[in-house]
Design an enzyme around this catalytic site. Structure first.
Site, PDB file in Angstrom:
ATOM      1  N   GLU A 263      41.009  30.777  86.532  1.00  0.00           N
ATOM      2  CA  GLU A 263      40.362  31.397  85.478  1.00  0.00           C
ATOM      3  C   GLU A 263      41.812  31.894  84.827  1.00  0.00           C
ATOM      4  O   GLU A 263      42.484  32.701  85.168  1.00  0.00           O
ATOM      5  CB  GLU A 263      39.763  32.602  85.725  1.00  0.00           C
ATOM      6  CG  GLU A 263      38.791  33.118  84.578  1.00  0.00           C
ATOM      7  CD  GLU A 263      39.624  34.407  83.928  1.00  0.00           C
ATOM      8  OE1 GLU A 263      40.198  33.893  82.743  1.00  0.00           O
ATOM      9  OE2 GLU A 263      39.588  35.446  84.266  1.00  0.00           O
ATOM     10  N   CYS A 300      40.696  39.098  79.915  1.00  0.00           N
ATOM     11  CA  CYS A 300      40.752  37.808  79.700  1.00  0.00           C
ATOM     12  C   CYS A 300      39.640  37.444  78.504  1.00  0.00           C
ATOM     13  O   CYS A 300      39.253  36.151  77.970  1.00  0.00           O
ATOM     14  CB  CYS A 300      40.487  37.060  80.903  1.00  0.00           C
ATOM     15  SG  CYS A 300      39.264  37.586  82.110  1.00  0.00           S
TER      16      CYS A 300
END
Length: 503
Positions: A263, A300
């Site tokens: 990720e 994020c």
């Protein structure tokens, strides 16, 4: 309860000191020495993980669920000490660490309940058809099985929920896969105390000690040795695009390539549609400012880009500037992250067509907000404007009409999230955007902000590259267990040879 780290690695139940050490770099409080990881320690941890797999991978679901619950219990028992070392190392406020600890234990308990239900096994049965012409059909059964030892890399921005006992570790253990964690050097003491909790749960439940190891710090050789070790069957990673891509390439280049579930971040664009801005533009901008600066922008899912009509930009810019100007300096997770944030600012600010809306001054380990605007044409001419700036920096992209919203949407690379701020009158435009956004992002939101990722069955935290390296996977929610399973078909096998869960 106070905690003073001893600085050792945990390798298959043994706390091992290294020959060399590095010093932690806390935001405040005492620094401590920690042993530097080595290639040899990685090998020992991986060999032990493989030794643990026959017993742990084939334990009952009830046994693994009890183990996950025990880990959660041990983490909660160390709650105050975890908060103390975590806030010292990262600079995150105590309330944030306490909430993240709850999320971490919640993930463990969620997976315990999930595997007890058994639905994740995806059991299928096709009965034999011995009379079928021209050929009979055999009796075929299918079930998901654990893949073997998994490597997990601790994340900088989530010292608990995405690190030592975070989502990747919880999903892998739930699947039946032993885990070797490469600790993050930004919060080694936090990693150590969580490893102590896992170790205590291992002893309490009588689990093979090789089921979990923690290798602290170390240079690139340690990370490379972990992802290329022949006994490792998959890798979980949350971090930078550059670091993740390097590890992804190593996984692909192995004699036996393995999946790399990385990720890697996102700019999480928001599309502020005309009706919504006309009705409540100032409120949207104020909410954006709060989301943008949450945790110093070190998420994020931080919404770094807002797309709005040129004719409505001042409504958004004025309200966002006012809200952001009230936000003071915030401590970032590390000196390196703070330096990277300033470098991102220096990349955005002088770009062609970019105008300043709010500037500030930040230095050392602090972050302050920045806000810029750029016309859509200049945005489309400069791909670098769409690269993530990890911190509280926002960029408004202005467009002339509805068709331009679609052009900007198509220009984005893969994202973790995409957001539509809309009213009923915006539905037709939103429908035109949806086929684009579904291909761009793993999660599409309406009238909200993407910071705050719910841990549940329906969550997808992932997306097309470069948001993640596997668009079919998620690193949050119960669906994430599938990363560490593979389907096996059993044809005409007698019941005595079948897994108990398939009988």
């Amino acid at each position: 309860m106070s905690f003073k780290p001893h600085g050792k690695h945990l390798i298959a139940g043994d706390w091992i000191a290294g020959e060399t050490t590095f010093m932690s770099e806390p935001a405040h409080g005492d620094a401590y020495p920690f042993s530097v990881g080595t290639v040899d320690l990685v090998d020992r941890a991986c060999v032990a993980a493989e030794e643990a797999f026959p017993s742990f991978g084939y334990a009952t679901r009830a046994e693994r669920a009890a183990f996950l619950e025990a880990i959660a219990d041990e983490i909660e028992a160390r709650g105050d000490a975890i908060t103390e070392i975590g806030t010292s190392e990262t600079g995150l406020p105590a309330a944030r660490l306490e909430g993240e600890r709850g999320r971490t234990t919640g993930q463990l308990r969620l997976f315990a309940a999930h595997i007890l239900k058994g639905d994740y096994l995806d059991r299928r049965r096709d009965k034999a058809l011995p009379e079928r012409k021209p050929l009979p059909r055999p009796y075929i059964r299918l079930m998901e099985r654990p893949i073997g030892p998994v490597a997990v890399f601790g994340a900088s921005n989530f010292p608990l929920a995405f690190s030592t006992a975070g989502g990747d570790t919880a999903a892998a253990l739930a699947a039946g896969c032993p885990v070797v964690v490469k600790g993050h050097s930004g919060h080694p003491g936090t990693g150590e105390i969580i490893a102590e909790a896992i170790h205590a749960a291992i002893e309490k439940r009588g689990i093979h000690p090789g089921v979990f190891s923690l290798v602290q710090g170390g240079n690139r050789d340690v990370g490379q040795a972990l992802v290329t070790h022949p006994l490792i069957k998959a890798v979980g990673f949350t971090g930078s695009l550059a670091g993740g891509r390097a590890l992804f390439n190593l996984c692909a280049a192995r004699p036996e390539p393995i999946p790399f579930f990385g990720e890697l971040g996102s700019v999480n664009p928001m599309f502020l549609l005309p009706g919504a801005v006309a009705a409540r533009g100032a409120d949207i901008a104020t909410g954006w400012a709060a989301s943008l600066t949450m945790g110093a922008g070190q998420f994020c899912t931080n919404p770094g880009i807002a797309v709005v009509l040129e004719s409505q930009v001042e409504t958004i810019a004025d309200a966002a500037r006012e809200a952001l100007s009230k936000v003071g300096a915030q401590v970032m997770l590390s000196d390196g992250i703070a330096a990277a944030y300033r470098a991102g600012r220096d990349r955005i600010a002088p770009a062609t067509g970019v105008r300043e809306i709010l500037t500030s001054t930040c230095d050392m380990r602090n972050a302050t907000p920045y806000l810029y605007a750029v016309k859509g044409a200049d945005w489309l001419d400069n791909h670098a404007l769409g690269e993530e700036v990890f911190g509280p920096l926002g960029l408004i992209v202005t467009v002339e009409g509805e068709d331009d919203f679609l052009k900007i949407a198509r220009s984005f690379s893969g994202q973790l999230t995409a957001t539509l701020h809309m009213d009923d009158g915006d539905t037709a435009l939103a429908r035109r955007l949806m086929p684009i956004l579904e291909r761009k992002a793993g999660r599409v939101l309406a009238n909200g902000f993407p910071t705050g990722v719910e841990v549940c069955d329906a969550m997808v935290h992932g997306g097309p590259y470069p948001a993640s390296t596997n668009f079919g996977a998620t690193s949050v929610g119960t669906l994430s267990i599938r990363r560490f399973l593979r389907p096996v078909s059993y044809q005409n096998l007698p019941d005595a040879l079948l897994p108990e869960d398939l009988l």
